[in-house]
Motif scaffolding. Structure first.
Motif, PDB file in Angstrom:
ATOM      1  N   HIS A 103       0.815  -1.213   0.000  1.00  0.00           N
ATOM      2  CA  HIS A 103       0.000   0.000   0.000  1.00  0.00           C
ATOM      3  C   HIS A 103       0.850   1.265   0.000  1.00  0.00           C
ATOM      4  CE1 HIS A 103      -3.925  -1.980   0.453  1.00  0.00           C
ATOM      5  NE2 HIS A 103      -3.243  -2.903   1.101  1.00  0.00           N
ATOM      6  N   GLY A 104       1.997   1.193  -0.625  1.00  0.00           N
ATOM      7  CA  GLY A 104       2.832   2.368  -0.798  1.00  0.00           C
ATOM      8  C   GLY A 104       3.612   2.780   0.422  1.00  0.00           C
ATOM      9  N   ASP A 142      -6.735  -3.253   8.388  1.00  0.00           N
ATOM     10  CA  ASP A 142      -6.684  -1.804   8.227  1.00  0.00           C
ATOM     11  C   ASP A 142      -5.322  -1.290   7.777  1.00  0.00           C
ATOM     12  OD1 ASP A 142      -9.329  -1.531   8.826  1.00  0.00           O
ATOM     13  OD2 ASP A 142      -9.040  -0.890  10.895  1.00  0.00           O
ATOM     14  N   ALA A 143      -4.397  -2.172   7.461  1.00  0.00           N
ATOM     15  CA  ALA A 143      -3.122  -1.711   6.907  1.00  0.00           C
ATOM     16  C   ALA A 143      -3.320  -1.047   5.547  1.00  0.00           C
ATOM     17  CB  ALA A 143      -2.139  -2.877   6.778  1.00  0.00           C
ATOM     18  N   SER A 144      -4.506  -1.192   4.979  1.00  0.00           N
ATOM     19  CA  SER A 144      -4.833  -0.554   3.698  1.00  0.00           C
ATOM     20  C   SER A 144      -5.254   0.897   3.859  1.00  0.00           C
ATOM     21  CB  SER A 144      -5.952  -1.335   2.998  1.00  0.00           C
ATOM     22  OG  SER A 144      -7.117  -1.401   3.818  1.00  0.00           O
ATOM     23  N   PHE A 145      -5.176   1.455   5.060  1.00  0.00           N
ATOM     24  CA  PHE A 145      -5.557   2.854   5.284  1.00  0.00           C
ATOM     25  C   PHE A 145      -4.928   3.823   4.278  1.00  0.00           C
ATOM     26  CE2 PHE A 145      -6.922   3.082  10.067  1.00  0.00           C
ATOM     27  CZ  PHE A 145      -8.081   2.396   9.756  1.00  0.00           C
ATOM     28  N   PRO A 146      -3.615   3.725   3.964  1.00  0.00           N
ATOM     29  CA  PRO A 146      -3.039   4.704   3.035  1.00  0.00           C
ATOM     30  C   PRO A 146      -3.731   4.710   1.673  1.00  0.00           C
ATOM     31  CG  PRO A 146      -1.294   3.580   4.227  1.00  0.00           C
ATOM     32  CD  PRO A 146      -2.572   2.842   4.534  1.00  0.00           C
ATOM     33  N   THR A 147      -3.967   3.533   1.114  1.00  0.00           N
ATOM     34  CA  THR A 147      -4.639   3.452  -0.180  1.00  0.00           C
ATOM     35  C   THR A 147      -6.042   4.010  -0.092  1.00  0.00           C
ATOM     36  OG1 THR A 147      -3.316   1.530  -0.830  1.00  0.00           O
ATOM     37  CG2 THR A 147      -5.420   1.853  -1.970  1.00  0.00           C
ATOM     38  N   ALA A 206      -7.114   1.579  -5.650  1.00  0.00           N
ATOM     39  CA  ALA A 206      -8.217   0.992  -4.884  1.00  0.00           C
ATOM     40  C   ALA A 206      -7.688  -0.111  -3.979  1.00  0.00           C
ATOM     41  CB  ALA A 206      -9.285   0.419  -5.806  1.00  0.00           C
ATOM     42  N   CYS A 207      -8.403  -0.334  -2.884  1.00  0.00           N
ATOM     43  CA  CYS A 207      -8.131  -1.478  -2.016  1.00  0.00           C
ATOM     44  C   CYS A 207      -8.697  -2.736  -2.660  1.00  0.00           C
ATOM     45  CB  CYS A 207      -8.768  -1.284  -0.646  1.00  0.00           C
ATOM     46  SG  CYS A 207      -8.165   0.152   0.273  1.00  0.00           S
ATOM     47  N   ALA A 208      -7.936  -3.804  -2.615  1.00  0.00           N
ATOM     48  CA  ALA A 208      -8.409  -5.084  -3.130  1.00  0.00           C
ATOM     49  C   ALA A 208      -9.286  -5.778  -2.084  1.00  0.00           C
ATOM     50  CB  ALA A 208      -7.238  -5.969  -3.509  1.00  0.00           C
ATOM     51  N   ARG A 209      -9.908  -6.838  -2.503  1.00  0.00           N
ATOM     52  CA  ARG A 209     -10.752  -7.628  -1.606  1.00  0.00           C
ATOM     53  C   ARG A 209      -9.873  -8.373  -0.601  1.00  0.00           C
ATOM     54  NH1 ARG A 209     -12.230 -13.011  -2.094  1.00  0.00           N
ATOM     55  NH2 ARG A 209     -14.248 -13.604  -1.205  1.00  0.00           N
ATOM     56  N   PRO A 210     -10.173  -8.306   0.691  1.00  0.00           N
ATOM     57  CA  PRO A 210      -9.368  -9.049   1.677  1.00  0.00           C
ATOM     58  C   PRO A 210      -9.483 -10.559   1.464  1.00  0.00           C
ATOM     59  CG  PRO A 210     -10.761  -7.400   2.752  1.00  0.00           C
ATOM     60  CD  PRO A 210     -11.240  -7.521   1.339  1.00  0.00           C
ATOM     61  N   VAL A 211      -8.393 -11.243   1.743  1.00  0.00           N
ATOM     62  CA  VAL A 211      -8.369 -12.706   1.677  1.00  0.00           C
ATOM     63  C   VAL A 211      -7.686 -13.225   2.935  1.00  0.00           C
ATOM     64  CG1 VAL A 211      -8.332 -12.762  -0.844  1.00  0.00           C
ATOM     65  CG2 VAL A 211      -6.176 -12.756   0.416  1.00  0.00           C
ATOM     66  N   MET A 212      -7.972 -14.464   3.273  1.00  0.00           N
ATOM     67  CA  MET A 212      -7.311 -15.085   4.415  1.00  0.00           C
ATOM     68  C   MET A 212      -6.182 -15.968   3.896  1.00  0.00           C
ATOM     69  SD  MET A 212      -7.489 -15.012   7.747  1.00  0.00           S
ATOM     70  CE  MET A 212      -9.195 -14.717   8.287  1.00  0.00           C
TER      71      MET A 212
END
Length: 593
Positions: free
Chosen positions: A83-84, A462-467, A524-530
């Motif tokens: 996420h940059g 929530d590590a995708s916050f920057p994106t 964009a944020c991608a779909r979360p996966v496990m």
């Protein structure tokens, strides 16, 4: 005269340089891991990136992560590096793994497992404990190359247990000898390279066995002694999380006094409580007043709700509360999904869920269960929607389809072979929208944080916050939209300055060449996966991103189109050394102010 040759030139991009201004067309030249020039670059690069039509930003600086364990066993700080993020600060919330005596290893694992939802088996398998002091821990992190730079804070929980042993776990008050030792060890850790100190004073933070975090009741004398230890080192910040409820006056006065007496910059976690939806405004007013007195206090805020991802793969979902699901829960996820179509199981589950909704007891007076809040439960979707409309809740969807919400929940959990998630916000969404987040982000005394990369691996992603911050607030939101340059500043120079990192966060000559090249329209944020890739076979939620064309750390390309290049230029950044200097005259010489 031959034109000069640069190591790398990012050519023809729209540069948002991290200082908050409007993006401008420019090239960026890099030599030796440092930005050589920004503008029209006549010289060619040994390597060039065509950024025509793309956004060029500094690398993102994430000041609130929990990679303390992962950094010792893994080279890639995913998902943050997707996420940059090019610099991450770990050791937040008063939890971490140093200093530590050998007999306290299980205690620190139990504390991290309880507070940050990282399974104890993962930590026990992954951590080699080749350290005792905080300095030795930093050396252990430094030995392993990484895809991003890492900074570490000294955690209060570990420090208190190291000095006080079982007395810390029993929440006893520190003696004068204890506080003197903590002050000395804090100075030692900061001089060894810690970037700051963190503490937790919230009842929400408990060990895996349910005990409060050791720092919960630390006295003002103890906190001031530790902050003085930071001041003695000559650099560093304090990060704090507290409930600020019900004694807001007393708790904030403790914080204000600590900063006033020590001069150490402090950031505190701030979010909109769903139980007290206006309390965040009061806390910001208090911060305003403190800043007006010259005190360096900030609030760390989030760009969206903090919420749980509920699914059959998650660490928790509502069906686990019901004995009727016990046998099914032991099955592989795909089999669980198929079992939810069995009429007999559905009948038993729906009866139990109805009893819970009516009585709040789940059929058991001894183990009371909260009713499922279908009005706050939303399908996340393939394109994650973190500001869902009211009509997309399970409650409203069920009404529109003429079905019972409990039955719809069973259907949604079973879709896509049980791999889909529902989203339930528990903060920052009391009004059913993100207006409060927008106000917090725009406030002059806040800084973006709270993404918790590396933590809450089974329930939160929530590590995708920057994106999300850049795509939602600078592009997608119709109300309260922010300028691109403003959001980039919040992700880069603002966060870097908040922790005293003055050598990065701005694209300018002499600064560290951490960069992102972004297709802004596709971001964009991608779909979360496990994934099941942690030590001991542990699982974790992973969420990728779309739109990152290249990410660079110290001028070395680490990711192209979201794929790793194999380069690992990331290093441990030791506080108080090169980080406290900036080639930019406008930067404050005092970190965090």
């Amino acid at each position: 005269m031959a034109q000069s040759v640069h190591d790398l030139v990012v050519r023809g991009g729209l540069v948002a340089d991290g200082r908050g201004g409007e993006p401008r067309a420019a090239d960026v030249a890099v030599d030796g891991g440092t930005i050589a020039a920004v503008g029209a670059i006549p010289g060619r690069g040994a390597e060039e990136i065509d950024a025509d039509g793309l956004l060029v930003t500094p690398g993102f600086v994430d000041i609130h992560t929990h990679y303390d364990g992962q950094a010792t066993w893994d080279q890639r700080m995913t998902p943050s590096s997707w996420h940059g993020v090019t610099t991450a600060v770990m050791g937040n919330c008063g939890v971490g793994f140093a200093p530590v005596r050998p007999d306290a290893h299980p205690r620190l694992i139990e504390l991290m497992e309880g507070v940050e939802d990282i399974p104890g088996a993962v930590l026990d398998e992954g951590i080699d404990w080749s350290w005792e002091s905080f300095g030795d821990y930093l050396t252990a992190v430094e030995r392993r190359p990484h895809d991003i730079d890492l900074c570490a804070q000294l955690p209060h929980g570990a420090l208190r247990l190291y000095v006080m042993g079982e007395r810390a776990a029993r929440l006893e008050e520190a003696t004068a000898e204890d506080t003197a030792a903590m002050r000395r060890l804090t100075t030692e850790a900061l001089r060894d390279g810690a970037i700051g100190f963190s503490t937790s004073r919230t009842l929400n933070h408990r060990t895996a066995s349910g005990d409060p975090t050791p720092s919960l009741l630390a006295s003002s004398d103890e906190l001031e002694a530790i902050a003085l230890g930071v001041a003695d080192a000559g650099h560093g910040v304090v990060e704090l999380i507290s409930d600020f409820w019900p004694d807001t006056d007393g708790e904030f006065e403790l914080v204000r006094t600590m900063v006033a007496r020590t001069g150490v910059p402090l950031s505190l976690s701030l979010a909109q409580s769903h139980r007290h939806p206006e309390a965040w405004r009061d806390l910001l007013d208090r911060i305003d007043a403190a800043v007006a007195e010259g005190l360096p206090i900030r609030a760390q805020v989030a760009p969206r709700p903090v919420g749980l991802l509920i699914g059959l793969q998650s660490s928790y979902h509502p069906l686990l509360a019901f004995p009727a699901y016990a046998d099914t829960a032991a099955m592989p996820v795909g089999e669980q999904a198929r079992a939810l179509g069995d009429p007999g199981l559905r009948t038993r589950l729906l009866a139990a869920m109805e009893a819970t909704d009516e009585t709040g007891t789940g059929g058991s007076r001894r183990n009371r269960q909260r009713p499922i809040d279908y009005g706050r439960l939303y399908p996340l979707g393939d394109v994650p929607d973190y500001e869902p409309a009211p009509e997309t809740s399970v409650l409203r969807l069920a009404a529109s389809r003429g079905v019972d919400p409990a039955a719809l929940l069973l259907d949604l959990l079973s879709e896509n072979d049980g791999r889909d998630f529902l989203y339930t916000p528990f903060s920052n969404f009391a009004d059913g929208n993100l207006d409060a987040c927008g106000e917090m982000l725009a406030h002059p005394h806040t800084v973006l944080g709270l993404g918790d990369g590396g933590a809450h691996v089974g329930l939160i992603s929530d590590a995708s916050f920057p994106t999300y911050a850049l795509s939602h607030w600078a592009r997608d939101r119709t109300r309260g939209r922010m300028e691109v340059g403003q959001v980039v500043e919040q992700l880069t120079s603002a966060t870097a300055r908040a922790v005293g990192l003055l050598d990065r966060g701005v694209l300018a000559a002499g600064m560290r060449a951490d960069m992102n090249v972004i297709d802004f329209e596709e971001l964009a944020c991608a779909r979360p996966v496990m994934a099941y890739d942690l030590p001991a076979g542990g699982k974790r939620l992973l969420q990728g991103a779309h739109g990152y064309r290249a990410t660079m750390v110290a001028g070395t390309i680490t990711y192209r189109d979201g794929e790793p290049t194999g380069a690992l230029p990331g290093r441990l950044v030791r506080g108080g050394r090169a980080t406290a200097r900036s080639p930019l005259a406008h930067d404050s010489p005092r970190p965090g102010t």
